[in-house]
Design an enzyme around this catalytic site. Structure first.
Site, PDB file in Angstrom:
ATOM      1  N   HIS A  12      52.248 -21.023 -10.731  1.00 30.65           N
ATOM      2  CA  HIS A  12      53.591 -20.243 -10.930  1.00 30.65           C
ATOM      3  C   HIS A  12      54.945 -20.871  -9.989  1.00 30.65           C
ATOM      4  CE1 HIS A  12      51.776 -17.541  -7.556  1.00 30.65           C
ATOM      5  NE2 HIS A  12      52.942 -18.361  -6.867  1.00 30.65           N
ATOM      6  N   HIS A  59      55.511 -12.295  -3.476  1.00 32.53           N
ATOM      7  CA  HIS A  59      55.967 -13.308  -2.333  1.00 32.53           C
ATOM      8  C   HIS A  59      57.246 -12.502  -1.385  1.00 32.53           C
ATOM      9  CE1 HIS A  59      54.169 -15.966  -5.539  1.00 32.53           C
ATOM     10  NE2 HIS A  59      54.286 -16.876  -4.556  1.00 32.53           N
ATOM     11  N   HIS A 192      48.543 -26.189  -2.533  1.00 33.91           N
ATOM     12  CA  HIS A 192      49.777 -26.558  -1.852  1.00 33.91           C
ATOM     13  C   HIS A 192      50.145 -25.811  -0.433  1.00 33.91           C
ATOM     14  CE1 HIS A 192      50.579 -22.874  -4.152  1.00 33.91           C
ATOM     15  NE2 HIS A 192      51.771 -22.446  -3.684  1.00 33.91           N
ATOM     16  N   GLU A 239      46.296 -18.811  -2.968  1.00 28.03           N
ATOM     17  CA  GLU A 239      46.428 -18.159  -4.182  1.00 28.03           C
ATOM     18  C   GLU A 239      45.417 -18.419  -5.325  1.00 28.03           C
ATOM     19  OE1 GLU A 239      51.558 -18.504  -4.034  1.00 28.03           O
ATOM     20  OE2 GLU A 239      50.344 -19.841  -5.198  1.00 28.03           O
TER      21      GLU A 239
END
Ligand code: DHB
Ligand code: FE
Length: 279
Positions: A12, A59, A192, A239
């Site tokens: 995303h 977030h 990431h 995530e």
């Protein structure tokens, strides 16, 4: 009873929102990413979901460090996004499926998951971008139920707990008295790390092993604790917990409908999978 048609799991990255706004889908940087999506569109046309249950991580738009529920379920009539500072245009509001929201909340609390129910909720890029990738016209043919899992502030729920949450959501969806067709999304990852000494860290071997495990050995990642997952996938790669929860809704055996993996998109290895319950 409702039908669970399958799960879509995807990254995303906010830059996707900018690429959509600027029509960069055919640009050489973006093409390998956007080329992953037409098979998903064809699958959605076949299975025709009415409702999307979306596992995602906020977030800092709806929850901030002062109040951070481990698991939160939306029960709002509609959900809007808001400026997160990325400059991504706002998308049309999403219609909430409140009957399923309350059924999920009751079922999950009944199954001893202490969820936070949210009758007002704004949704960030982790919710809006996967929806915009699934439905590029942004006319949202599905009503939605957001399910938010904390991956922002430690302590995080374990992979094992997220898998169990997904199983409970899957059972509750199948027990929902409705003739609706429900698709589940899991958004985030794959590997990431946006900050710290390892900023830019990507682990292709781990990502590919994780994607493969979802098809043949879905509890594989539950052997790792949060710190081990951060080590393997990066601080934000954790995530992938959303993927695990989404996969767990489908039960033991699944069929692979589609997958794509491309890196990097911004700082992230972008993955995409569509899985359906095995016939
Ligand atoms: C990026 C990835 C994310 O998952 C996110 O939430 C924000 C930024 C990135 O790679 O730029
Ligand atoms: Fe993210």
């Amino acid at each position: 009873m409702a039908t669970l048609v399958g799960a879509v799991t995807t990254s995303h990255v906010p830059a996707i929102g900018r690429a959509i706004a600027k029509n960069l889908q055919a640009d050489p940087y973006w093409k390998p990413f956007f080329d992953g999506w037409p098979p998903v569109h064809r699958w959605l046309e076949q299975v025709k979901p009415d409702v999307a249950v979306v596992f995602y991580n906020d977030h800092g738009l709806n929850f901030f460090l002062d109040k951070m529920p481990t698991f939160a379920v939306g029960a709002a009539p509609e959900y809007r996004n808001a400026d997160e500072g990325w400059g991504i245009p706002q998308v049309p509001a999403f219609r909430g499926e409140q009957d399923l929201s309350w059924h999920l909340i009751e079922s999950l609390v009944g199954a001893e998951f202490d969820v936070t129910s949210c009758q007002e909720m704004v949704v960030d890029h982790a919710f809006t971008l996967p929806m915009a990738l699934m439905y590029p016209s942004q006319d949202w043919p599905v009503k939605v139920v957001p399910v938010c899992i904390n991956t922002v502030q430690f302590p995080l729920p374990s992979a094992k707990r997220c898998y169990a949450l997904g199983e409970a959501v899957g059972q509750a969806v199948r027990a929902w008295r409705s003739d609706a067709r429900v698709v589940v999304l899991g958004t985030g990852g794959l590997s990431h790390q946006l900050d710290g000494e390892r900023a830019g860290f990507i682990n292709k071997d781990f990502d590919l092993a994780f994607m493969e495990s979802l098809l043949h050995d879905p509890r594989w990642a539950t052997q790792f604790d949060s710190r081990q997952l951060v080590e393997k996938a990066g601080t934000q790669g954790i995530e992938l917990l959303m993927w695990l929860a989404a996969r767990a809704t489908l039960g033991e055996k699944v069929r692979s409908v589609h997958r794509n993996y491309h890196l990097p998109i911004s700082n992230t290895a972008s993955g995409l999978m569509v899985m359906a319950p095995a016939d």
